[in-house]
Every structure is written in C-alpha cells, then in structure tokens.
Design a protein around this motif. Structure first.
Motif, PDB file in Angstrom:
ATOM      1  N   HIS A 156       0.841  -1.142   0.003  1.00 34.42           N
ATOM      2  CA  HIS A 156       0.034  -0.046  -0.052  1.00 34.42           C
ATOM      3  C   HIS A 156       0.956   1.153   0.101  1.00 34.42           C
ATOM      4  O   HIS A 156       0.617   2.158  -0.774  1.00 34.42           O
ATOM      5  CB  HIS A 156      -0.996   0.170   1.159  1.00 34.42           C
ATOM      6  CG  HIS A 156      -1.696   1.279   1.436  1.00 34.42           C
ATOM      7  ND1 HIS A 156      -2.937   1.568   0.485  1.00 34.42           N
ATOM      8  CD2 HIS A 156      -1.460   2.175   2.369  1.00 34.42           C
ATOM      9  CE1 HIS A 156      -3.231   3.003   0.972  1.00 34.42           C
ATOM     10  NE2 HIS A 156      -2.372   3.097   2.028  1.00 34.42           N
ATOM     11  N   THR A 157       2.035   1.239   0.595  1.00 37.50           N
ATOM     12  CA  THR A 157       2.752   2.568   0.946  1.00 37.50           C
ATOM     13  C   THR A 157       3.487   2.651  -0.696  1.00 37.50           C
ATOM     14  O   THR A 157       3.523   3.696  -1.024  1.00 37.50           O
ATOM     15  CB  THR A 157       4.036   2.149   1.766  1.00 37.50           C
ATOM     16  OG1 THR A 157       3.283   1.831   3.166  1.00 37.50           O
ATOM     17  CG2 THR A 157       4.836   3.440   2.000  1.00 37.50           C
ATOM     18  N   ALA A 158       3.935   1.575  -1.281  1.00 38.02           N
ATOM     19  CA  ALA A 158       4.446   1.753  -2.614  1.00 38.02           C
ATOM     20  C   ALA A 158       3.396   2.251  -3.683  1.00 38.02           C
ATOM     21  O   ALA A 158       3.669   3.146  -4.567  1.00 38.02           O
ATOM     22  CB  ALA A 158       4.807   0.271  -2.967  1.00 38.02           C
ATOM     23  N   ARG A 159       2.006   1.836  -3.470  1.00 37.13           N
ATOM     24  CA  ARG A 159       1.000   2.353  -4.181  1.00 37.13           C
ATOM     25  C   ARG A 159       0.806   3.720  -4.057  1.00 37.13           C
ATOM     26  O   ARG A 159       0.675   4.450  -5.072  1.00 37.13           O
ATOM     27  CB  ARG A 159      -0.124   1.353  -4.178  1.00 37.13           C
ATOM     28  CG  ARG A 159      -0.143   0.129  -4.737  1.00 37.13           C
ATOM     29  CD  ARG A 159      -1.713  -0.583  -4.641  1.00 37.13           C
ATOM     30  NE  ARG A 159      -2.138  -0.536  -3.393  1.00 37.13           N
ATOM     31  CZ  ARG A 159      -1.928  -1.717  -2.661  1.00 37.13           C
ATOM     32  NH1 ARG A 159      -1.270  -2.820  -3.275  1.00 37.13           N
ATOM     33  NH2 ARG A 159      -2.519  -1.792  -1.493  1.00 37.13           N
ATOM     34  N   VAL A 160       0.581   4.216  -2.912  1.00 37.05           N
ATOM     35  CA  VAL A 160       0.492   5.757  -2.437  1.00 37.05           C
ATOM     36  C   VAL A 160       1.753   6.695  -3.072  1.00 37.05           C
ATOM     37  O   VAL A 160       1.300   7.503  -3.893  1.00 37.05           O
ATOM     38  CB  VAL A 160       0.357   5.745  -0.971  1.00 37.05           C
ATOM     39  CG1 VAL A 160       0.124   7.337  -0.674  1.00 37.05           C
ATOM     40  CG2 VAL A 160      -1.087   5.199  -0.604  1.00 37.05           C
ATOM     41  N   PHE A 161       2.931   5.955  -2.821  1.00 33.99           N
ATOM     42  CA  PHE A 161       3.789   6.818  -3.173  1.00 33.99           C
ATOM     43  C   PHE A 161       3.976   6.903  -4.775  1.00 33.99           C
ATOM     44  O   PHE A 161       4.376   7.881  -5.399  1.00 33.99           O
ATOM     45  CB  PHE A 161       5.161   6.180  -2.842  1.00 33.99           C
ATOM     46  CG  PHE A 161       6.305   6.797  -3.274  1.00 33.99           C
ATOM     47  CD1 PHE A 161       7.095   8.098  -2.407  1.00 33.99           C
ATOM     48  CD2 PHE A 161       7.190   6.421  -4.453  1.00 33.99           C
ATOM     49  CE1 PHE A 161       8.088   8.793  -2.879  1.00 33.99           C
ATOM     50  CE2 PHE A 161       8.168   7.295  -4.710  1.00 33.99           C
ATOM     51  CZ  PHE A 161       8.756   8.480  -3.914  1.00 33.99           C
ATOM     52  N   ALA A 162       3.742   6.028  -5.450  1.00 35.41           N
ATOM     53  CA  ALA A 162       3.581   5.679  -6.843  1.00 35.41           C
ATOM     54  C   ALA A 162       2.395   6.617  -7.431  1.00 35.41           C
ATOM     55  O   ALA A 162       2.518   7.538  -8.472  1.00 35.41           O
ATOM     56  CB  ALA A 162       3.237   4.338  -7.529  1.00 35.41           C
ATOM     57  N   ALA A 163       1.317   6.613  -6.942  1.00 32.50           N
ATOM     58  CA  ALA A 163       0.194   7.617  -7.192  1.00 32.50           C
ATOM     59  C   ALA A 163       0.761   8.957  -6.990  1.00 32.50           C
ATOM     60  O   ALA A 163       0.232   9.825  -7.764  1.00 32.50           O
ATOM     61  CB  ALA A 163      -1.082   7.305  -6.562  1.00 32.50           C
ATOM     62  N   ALA A 164       1.405   9.390  -5.787  1.00 34.24           N
ATOM     63  CA  ALA A 164       1.771  10.858  -5.582  1.00 34.24           C
ATOM     64  C   ALA A 164       2.802  11.153  -6.664  1.00 34.24           C
ATOM     65  O   ALA A 164       2.708  12.414  -7.086  1.00 34.24           O
ATOM     66  CB  ALA A 164       2.312  10.942  -4.116  1.00 34.24           C
ATOM     67  N   TRP A 165       3.709  10.508  -6.864  1.00 37.24           N
ATOM     68  CA  TRP A 165       4.696  10.787  -7.904  1.00 37.24           C
ATOM     69  C   TRP A 165       4.021  10.964  -9.322  1.00 37.24           C
ATOM     70  O   TRP A 165       4.508  12.005 -10.064  1.00 37.24           O
ATOM     71  CB  TRP A 165       5.580   9.531  -8.089  1.00 37.24           C
ATOM     72  CG  TRP A 165       6.688   9.904  -9.192  1.00 37.24           C
ATOM     73  CD1 TRP A 165       7.798  10.849  -9.051  1.00 37.24           C
ATOM     74  CD2 TRP A 165       6.839   9.528 -10.499  1.00 37.24           C
ATOM     75  NE1 TRP A 165       8.526  10.765 -10.338  1.00 37.24           N
ATOM     76  CE2 TRP A 165       7.843   9.891 -11.034  1.00 37.24           C
ATOM     77  CE3 TRP A 165       5.743   8.700 -11.365  1.00 37.24           C
ATOM     78  CZ2 TRP A 165       8.357   9.573 -12.566  1.00 37.24           C
ATOM     79  CZ3 TRP A 165       6.141   8.496 -12.655  1.00 37.24           C
ATOM     80  CH2 TRP A 165       7.410   8.826 -13.372  1.00 37.24           C
ATOM     81  N   VAL A 166       2.854  10.058  -9.872  1.00 37.98           N
ATOM     82  CA  VAL A 166       2.401  10.276 -10.937  1.00 37.98           C
ATOM     83  C   VAL A 166       1.680  11.834 -10.882  1.00 37.98           C
ATOM     84  O   VAL A 166       1.649  12.464 -12.003  1.00 37.98           O
ATOM     85  CB  VAL A 166       1.398   9.216 -11.447  1.00 37.98           C
ATOM     86  CG1 VAL A 166       0.369   9.434 -12.431  1.00 37.98           C
ATOM     87  CG2 VAL A 166       2.155   7.764 -11.658  1.00 37.98           C
TER      88      VAL A 166
END
Length: 265
Positions: A142-152
C-alpha cells in the motif's frame, strides 16, 4: 410568504417548486443522460458550451467571477424588460402573464445536504486513513502504491494546470461513458486478462520472495551456528589459557617459596 406553504413545495401560478432532494436527483439523472449521449443534441450542446467556457477562462483569460456577474446582470436586465413591458401590454397579453415569484422556499436544508455530504465525508476519512497507513508502513505494498500515485500526480501537475485537468476531466466525462457502454465486453475481457497476468506476476514475485527469504533465514541460521561454534571454541581456548596461567602462577609461587627456604637454610 414564509410559513404559508410547506418547505417541500410552494404553489405559484398553478405550478409547484420541487424540493431540493428531487431537484438534485433530477440534475444527477440529467447529467448521466448527457454523459451517455441519450439525447445527442443536448449532449453536443453541453459539450460545446463547456469547452467554450473553458476556452474563455483558459485562453481568453476571462475571469469566472466577471462571467458569473455578467450573466447575473443580463438576467436582471431581461427580467426588468420582460416585467416592465408586460405591464404595458396587459390589454393584449392578459393580466396574468408575469407570475409572482416563489419566495421563502427552503431550497437547501441540512436533511437534504446530509445524504450528499455523507459520501464526501466517508471519502475524506478513507483518504486520511490511507495516507496514515502509507506513512506508518502498515502495508508496504500500500505504501508503494500511494508513493507511485503521488509521483504520477506530481509529474502530471508539473505539466498541466488545474484548468487543463478540469477541461480534460470534463471532456472525458462525455467520451468515456459511451465508449465503455459500446465496448463493455472487450473492456471486461481485457481487464480480466490484465488481472490474471497481474495475479500471475504477483504469485511469481511472492514465490521468489518466499524462496529468498527462506534461503536467507537458512544462511543466517548457519552463520549463527558457525558463530556459536567459534564462540564456544574461543571460550574453551580462553579457559585453557586461564588454567595455564593459573598453573604457571602456582608454580612460580612454589618455586619462590622453595628458594626462600633454601636461602634461610
């Protein structure tokens, strides 16, 4: 006047004003109908009108406040001209051409807004929990998904303005629903295939991670066993050294005692 009619409806010239809940439902139904192009003419007019407004704001740099106030002035001027000239044409049009306005109507109320605010509040609370779970690393995936969404979102925000994003969202609202309805079977099949491949990759990654974790645990256990053996052998050597030192000290004391006795003799 307030209190002369129920809050839900107020009669005016033979008509009724619907309550806010029905009004919101009607607006939602009309928006869905426009998005799905149930009436192509109305949908096309709405799409063109929306893009004209975005062009005025984004390209011509018109202020939304000026546009809203200008529309209000036009409405007031139109109402003034209509009501004023209607009074002079009573003999031709009749005395009841201009209806009395409905006043004191409760267009919005807490009970009406509560069902609309509940989903927004639930979404806000869920977003806050999602951010907290990501920051506290409750689930690393979940942390990786949130970080990826924030980066996008960060990269998109650097290249597009808020107005451009809103215009893109507006146009997508008219383009996506009919395409989804028309190609539902193909989209479902593609999504099923993507989910299947994603599950397959996820299973392979999890198996690989489990294998490496197991091998790592075995290596750590072997290293710890070797370390314990080294520690045990070192402890034995230290014990032997301490014993030898003790024996040497005892022998030295005995030799010193004998030498002292012979000197006295």
């Amino acid at each position: 006047a307030p209190g002369s009619a129920p809050a839900a409806t107020v009669e005016a010239g033979g008509g009724q004003v619907p309550d806010a809940a029905k009004l919101f439902q009607a607006i939602k139904a009309k928006a869905v109908s426009l998005a799905y192009w149930d009436d192509p003419v109305h949908s096309a007019v709405a799409l063109v009108a929306g893009n004209v407004l975005f062009a005025l704001v984004l390209v011509a740099k018109w202020s939304p406040i000026s546009m809203a106030s200008g529309a209000l002035m036009l409405a007031v001027m139109a109402g003034f001209l209509y009501t004023t000239f209607s009074k002079f044409l009573v003999g031709f049009l009749g005395p009841d051409v201009v209806k009395r306005p409905t006043l004191g109507v409760e267009y919005l109320s807490a009970s009406t807004l509560a069902p609309l605010c509940a989903p927004a509040a639930a979404a806000a609370n869920g977003a806050a929990d999602a951010v907290k779970r990501a920051c506290w690393c409750v689930d690393y995936a979940h942390t990786a998904r949130v970080f990826a969404a924030a980066w996008v979102a960060h990269e998109v925000g650097k290249r597009l303005t808020v107005g451009a994003l809103l215009q893109g969202t507006f146009n997508a609202a008219f383009a996506a629903p009919p395409l989804v309805r028309r190609h539902r079977a193909e989209i479902d099949a593609a999504l099923a295939e993507v989910r299947g491949r994603a599950d397959e990759v996820k299973g392979r990654v999890q198996a690989l991670v489990r294998t490496h974790v197991t091998e790592g645990k075995e290596r750590v256990a072997a290293a710890m066993a070797d370390l314990r053996k080294v520690w045990a052998s070192g402890a034995g050597a230290m014990s032997a050294l301490r014993g030898a030192a003790t024996n040497a000290a005892t022998a030295a004391r005995a030799a010193a005692g004998r030498a002292g006795a012979e000197g006295e003799g």
